[in-house]
Write a protein that holds these residues in place. Structure first.
Motif, PDB file in Angstrom:
ATOM      1  N   ASP A 284       4.364  -2.651  -4.573  1.00  9.91           N
ATOM      2  CA  ASP A 284       5.669  -2.330  -3.999  1.00  9.91           C
ATOM      3  C   ASP A 284       6.731  -2.786  -4.977  1.00  9.91           C
ATOM      4  OD1 ASP A 284       7.715  -1.612  -2.345  1.00  9.91           O
ATOM      5  OD2 ASP A 284       7.180  -2.949  -0.702  1.00  9.91           O
ATOM      6  N   ASP A 285       7.333  -1.830  -5.659  1.00  6.60           N
ATOM      7  CA  ASP A 285       8.356  -2.082  -6.664  1.00  6.60           C
ATOM      8  C   ASP A 285       9.719  -1.933  -5.993  1.00  6.60           C
ATOM      9  OD1 ASP A 285      10.352  -1.219  -8.736  1.00  6.60           O
ATOM     10  OD2 ASP A 285       8.638  -1.526 -10.060  1.00  6.60           O
TER      11      ASP A 285
ATOM     12  N   ARG B 220       0.762   3.673  -4.219  1.00  2.68           N
ATOM     13  CA  ARG B 220      -0.658   3.410  -3.967  1.00  2.68           C
ATOM     14  C   ARG B 220      -1.389   3.230  -5.295  1.00  2.68           C
ATOM     15  NH1 ARG B 220      -3.476   7.664  -1.571  1.00  2.68           N
ATOM     16  NH2 ARG B 220      -2.249   8.950  -2.960  1.00  2.68           N
TER      17      ARG B 220
ATOM     18  N   ARG C 179       5.780  -6.607  -5.554  1.00  2.00           N
ATOM     19  CA  ARG C 179       4.811  -7.196  -4.618  1.00  2.00           C
ATOM     20  C   ARG C 179       3.535  -6.382  -4.756  1.00  2.00           C
ATOM     21  NH1 ARG C 179       2.973  -7.160   0.805  1.00  2.00           N
ATOM     22  NH2 ARG C 179       3.107  -9.222   1.738  1.00  2.00           N
TER      23      ARG C 179
ATOM     24  N   GLU D 162       3.813 -11.923  -5.025  1.00  2.00           N
ATOM     25  CA  GLU D 162       5.219 -11.513  -5.106  1.00  2.00           C
ATOM     26  C   GLU D 162       5.831 -12.093  -6.370  1.00  2.00           C
ATOM     27  OE1 GLU D 162       7.364 -12.617  -1.597  1.00  2.00           O
ATOM     28  OE2 GLU D 162       6.419 -11.041  -0.399  1.00  2.00           O
TER      29      GLU D 162
ATOM     30  N   ALA E 120      -1.713  -1.461  -2.609  1.00  2.00           N
ATOM     31  CA  ALA E 120      -0.573  -0.821  -3.277  1.00  2.00           C
ATOM     32  C   ALA E 120       0.262  -1.857  -4.016  1.00  2.00           C
ATOM     33  CB  ALA E 120       0.298  -0.116  -2.236  1.00  2.00           C
TER      34      ALA E 120
ATOM     35  N   GLN F 169       6.859   1.793  -2.522  1.00  2.00           N
ATOM     36  CA  GLN F 169       5.437   1.472  -2.496  1.00  2.00           C
ATOM     37  C   GLN F 169       4.629   2.571  -3.185  1.00  2.00           C
ATOM     38  OE1 GLN F 169       3.250   1.273   1.298  1.00  2.00           O
ATOM     39  NE2 GLN F 169       2.765  -0.833   0.693  1.00  2.00           N
TER      40      GLN F 169
END
Length: 185
Positions: free
Chosen positions: A100-101, A108, A93, A27, A98, A106
């Motif tokens: 995750d912005d 992939r 993250r 993160e 994937a 998210q």
């Protein structure tokens, strides 16, 4: 007393730092103090420009359309940076499945064309680009606009500047390199 089996902190690989929240999960958060400073500076600039509109200097009033636009832009930028600083969610993250912005949701890894760490005139940056025809699940128009502007500058489609990421962009590149080195460009 230290455990002899635990390597000193300086000997740990660059990607094993506080961004590693679980095995294989990283993160990255914005640099909140810098965002708050930016928010205050833009708010003060907006107030100063508004004061020029309300009490013009003796040399003559500036163009009201320009001042109105400048006040609106500064106020909007201050609001955006304050909102970003107050948001507790990570900016980015990443895990094996994937990324995750916060701005785009998210994505992939199968949809990611490449990622890279770049040097620019201002500061180092890190970014990723989606494959042609793929869109992020959220804010697709924002991604298209940023991607177009970044392409002109020779940057990846979605980029992050070192100065606004806590810890800089180098740890992000290390995490991406640990998870998907084959996508590095």
């Amino acid at each position: 007393m230290t455990d002899p089996d635990t390597p000193p902190e300086d000997d740990l690989p660059a990607f094993e730092h506080p961004a590693l929240v679980a095995p294989g999960v990283y993160e990255f958060h914005p640099h909140r103090p810098k965002l708050w400073i930016l928010c205050v500076a833009l708010g003060l600039a907006s107030a100063w420009l508004a004061s020029l509109a309300l009490a013009p200097p003796p040399s003559g009033p500036p163009d009201p359309a320009f001042l109105g636009l400048a006040v609106a832009l500064c106020a909007f930028a201050a609001w955006r940076s304050g909102r970003a600083a107050a948001d507790p969610r990570p900016l980015l993250r990443v895990d094996a499945d994937a990324l995750d912005d916060r701005a785009h949701g998210q994505v992939r890894w199968a949809d990611v064309e490449s990622w890279s760490e770049r040097r620019s005139l201002i500061s180092p940056a890190f970014g990723w680009t989606l494959k042609k025809g793929k869109q992020p699940p959220e804010n697709a128009n924002g991604y298209r606009i940023q991607s177009l502007l970044n392409r002109i500058a020779g940057m990846p489609g979605r980029s992050y500047r070192r100065k606004l990421i806590a810890g800089g962009v180098e740890p992000i590149a290390a995490a991406f390199r640990a998870l998907h080195p084959e996508l590095e460009r």
